[in-house]
Design an enzyme around this catalytic site. Structure first.
Site, PDB file in Angstrom:
ATOM      1  N   PRO A 133       0.787  -1.246   0.000  1.00 55.18           N
ATOM      2  CA  PRO A 133       0.000   0.000   0.000  1.00 55.18           C
ATOM      3  C   PRO A 133       0.817   1.292   0.000  1.00 55.18           C
ATOM      4  O   PRO A 133       0.840   2.040   0.978  1.00 55.18           O
ATOM      5  CB  PRO A 133      -0.836  -0.136   1.271  1.00 55.18           C
ATOM      6  CG  PRO A 133       0.033  -0.937   2.192  1.00 55.18           C
ATOM      7  CD  PRO A 133       0.758  -1.907   1.302  1.00 55.18           C
ATOM      8  N   CYS A 134       1.424   1.595  -1.123  1.00 57.01           N
ATOM      9  CA  CYS A 134       2.180   2.840  -1.249  1.00 57.01           C
ATOM     10  C   CYS A 134       1.272   4.057  -1.105  1.00 57.01           C
ATOM     11  O   CYS A 134       1.746   5.143  -0.771  1.00 57.01           O
ATOM     12  CB  CYS A 134       2.949   2.878  -2.564  1.00 57.01           C
ATOM     13  SG  CYS A 134       1.949   2.641  -4.026  1.00 57.01           S
ATOM     14  N   HIS A 135      -0.031   3.872  -1.309  1.00 57.95           N
ATOM     15  CA  HIS A 135      -0.956   4.996  -1.128  1.00 57.95           C
ATOM     16  C   HIS A 135      -1.017   5.454   0.328  1.00 57.95           C
ATOM     17  O   HIS A 135      -1.476   6.554   0.604  1.00 57.95           O
ATOM     18  CB  HIS A 135      -2.353   4.636  -1.637  1.00 57.95           C
ATOM     19  CG  HIS A 135      -3.029   3.556  -0.858  1.00 57.95           C
ATOM     20  ND1 HIS A 135      -2.804   2.214  -1.094  1.00 57.95           N
ATOM     21  CD2 HIS A 135      -3.901   3.619   0.185  1.00 57.95           C
ATOM     22  CE1 HIS A 135      -3.527   1.499  -0.251  1.00 57.95           C
ATOM     23  NE2 HIS A 135      -4.203   2.323   0.538  1.00 57.95           N
TER      24      HIS A 135
END
Length: 164
Positions: A133-135
């Site tokens: 989850p780079c978001h």
């Protein structure tokens, strides 16, 4: 052989590229399969064929329906030559929904507090959006920063995960 499927989401199409063993090798908010395949490390690249659904589709649907941890157990296969990036991707998977961190904090969590740019690069080069989850990584000032699939998508994901 890799297989891929595309599903509709509240923020547009989401395509998954999955290995024969069921591990996600690429994922993103797009229908452009060649673009996703370009994110897969050459050591993990194989021909791909369309399927109706992959093993990862159901956990994604559950995540979209509100079970924010449904995607946590889905295996991913990411590869890069850099040890820090591999480690950073593993650390990124431990960032909890609704608890985003800054690039600075992410660098600290990854064991290299001074490596803020390297931490940002790990986000930018992440081939398996949503699952790694780079978001959930934000600029130091708390603003969104960049996101390969668009800031509208990143903002929606963060709101979805915060319960807003």
């Amino acid at each position: 052989m890799l297989k891929y499927s595309t599903m509709d989401t509240p923020v547009g199409p989401f395509t998954l590229v999955v290995s024969a063993a069921g591990a996600v090798r690429a994922a993103g908010f797009t229908t452009d399969v060649p673009e996703l395949l370009s994110l897969v490390h050459p050591m993990l690249l194989e021909p791909a064929r369309a399927v109706d659904a992959t093993e990862a589709d159901e956990p994604v649907r559950a995540y979209l329906d509100g079970d924010l941890t449904a995607i946590d157990a889905v295996p991913v296969e990411q590869h890069t030559a850099g040890a820090f990036m591999r480690h950073a991707w593993r650390v990124m998977r431990s960032i909890k929904p609704g608890a985003p961190v800054t690039y600075t904090a992410f660098a600290e969590l990854s064991g290299r507090p001074a490596a803020v740019r390297a931490a940002a690069a790990a986000c930018a080069r992440n081939p398996v959006a949503l699952f790694t989850p780079c978001h959930r990584v934000l600029r130091t000032d708390g603003s969104l920063g960049g996101y390969r699939w668009g800031l509208e998508v990143k903002e929606w994901l963060l709101k979805h995960e915060s319960g807003d």
